[in-house]
Scaffold this active site. Structure first.
Site, PDB file in Angstrom:
ATOM      1  N   GLU A   1       2.067   5.810  -2.069  1.00  0.00           N
ATOM      2  CA  GLU A   1       3.520   6.516  -1.591  1.00  0.00           C
ATOM      3  C   GLU A   1       3.912   7.519  -2.818  1.00  0.00           C
ATOM      4  OE1 GLU A   1       5.964   3.596  -0.620  1.00  0.00           O
ATOM      5  OE2 GLU A   1       4.701   2.626   1.011  1.00  0.00           O
TER       6      GLU A   1
ATOM      7  N   GLU B   1      -2.322  -0.352   6.828  1.00  0.00           N
ATOM      8  CA  GLU B   1      -1.189  -1.359   7.001  1.00  0.00           C
ATOM      9  C   GLU B   1      -0.565  -1.116   8.340  1.00  0.00           C
ATOM     10  OE1 GLU B   1       1.738  -0.670   3.933  1.00  0.00           O
ATOM     11  OE2 GLU B   1       0.401  -0.097   2.498  1.00  0.00           O
TER      12      GLU B   1
END
Length: 353
Positions: free
Chosen positions: A161, A267
């Site tokens: 991220e 994910e």
């Protein structure tokens, strides 16, 4: 009267889903019948899930479902910085060791998650302002954690991220102190620590081929690879809203253009968990040669970080949803081939009568 194509397709679907209904409880199903086995039969490495000590020791159906249905595991929290090095130089591997032992004992491929992330980061790291200090801290953390499991993990999410929605680097202690060079430092250190592990850059909202964030990821990764940074793969978290699965194919294809060896869905969860959305994502990975696998972010809805959106393949009672059974078909082309075979068979018999 000769049945039309719609009737033939309906008959095919009835036969397909009847077969699924007879396959038995998913927590006791044989591995050869699992969704992971069917995914591997299409040339992929895995279809996996997540685990940690808390979830494995919670509802007993969770480990049973994982053992019977999924071929890969990622740790949800136990390998993050706050769990493994809460105080400088004081490492704790109790949770991650438990996770790795469970995965190895049950023959699951392991993806490590995650080494460098702005969140779940101890304050002693986020308060560093000196370049040399932060570089040394990063190198020591990455090296120590990776060597703890050297040779045991298939891949690592090395940086996680690191992009804003406009495709620029996220503001974090790493980017503020080291600029984008922290990416090079992280990957080079990881490669030295475990040369055999696949090294990934991982992020969310990489779900549209035209988004600024995805384009920023692709352009940066191309640049870093050209400069010799050892990035092996891009992970797309793929936390989707309802109806967003249709864009997955274009997004994965765009990510694959960055030049890494691999891409992966890391994910996956989808609001509402419709079979259409899940099959769209499964097909997107099947259709992209560089996509090695899919990791679903949780077993059953009660354990999801998005529990109120019912995003997973198993419901609150740990029963498989329609999306699980449909995903076992694995691709629209596979289903369409069955339609055609059934249709040709029926038509040939009708014409021969």
């Amino acid at each position: 009267m000769i049945p039309n194509i719609t009737q033939l397709k309906t008959a095919a679907l009835v036969m397909l889903f009847a077969g699924q209904a007879l396959s038995g409880p998913v927590e006791s199903r044989q591995a050869s019948e699992s969704i992971d086995a069917k995914f591997k039969a299409h040339g992929k490495k895995y279809l996996g899930n997540i685990a940690d000590q808390g979830t494995l020791n919670g509802n007993p159906k969770t480990p049973a479902i994982i053992k019977a249905n999924f071929g890969q595991l990622s740790p949800e929290n136990s390998m993050k910085w706050d769990a493994t090095e809460p105080s400088q130089g004081q490492f704790s591997f109790a949770g991650s060791d438990y996770f790795v032992e469970f995965a190895e004992t049950n023959g699951k491929l392991i993806r490590g998650h995650t080494l460098v992330w702005h969140s779940q980061l101890p304050s002693w790291v986020s308060s560093i302002t000196d370049k040399t200090t932060l570089t040394d801290v990063m190198k020591n953390h990455i090296t120590t954690v990776m060597k703890q499991y050297k040779g045991k993990l298939y891949a690592w999410d090395v940086v996680n991220e690191i992009f804003e929605e406009d495709g620029t680097l996220r503001d974090s202690v790493f980017s503020r102190v080291l600029g984008e060079d922290f990416v090079r430092i992280a990957f080079e250190t990881a490669r030295e620590a475990d040369p055999e592990a696949k090294l990934y850059i991982n992020d969310y909202n990489l779900d549209s081929a035209t988004s600024a964030k995805l384009q920023g990821m692709v352009s940066h990764v191309k640049k870093w690879i050209a400069a010799g940074v050892p990035i092996d793969g891009i992970g797309s978290q793929t936390h989707l809203g309802a109806g967003a699965g249709a864009a997955a194919s274009g997004a994965l294809n765009a990510l694959a253009s960055a030049g890494t060896e691999e891409v992966a869905v890391t994910e996956l969860d989808i609001a509402g968990a419709t079979s259409t959305d899940y099959v769209d994502v499964v097909n997107a990975c099947l259709d992209q040669p560089k996509c090695v696998g899919i990791t679903v972010w949780g077993v059953a809805d009660p354990d999801s970080w998005r529990a109120d959106e019912s995003p997973l393949l198993f419901d609150a009672s740990y029963n498989p949803k329609e999306a699980y059974n449909v995903s076992q078909l694995l691709s629209r082309q596979h289903a369409f081939d069955l339609y055609l075979k059934l249709g040709n068979l029926l038509l040939s018999r009708l014409h021969s009568d």
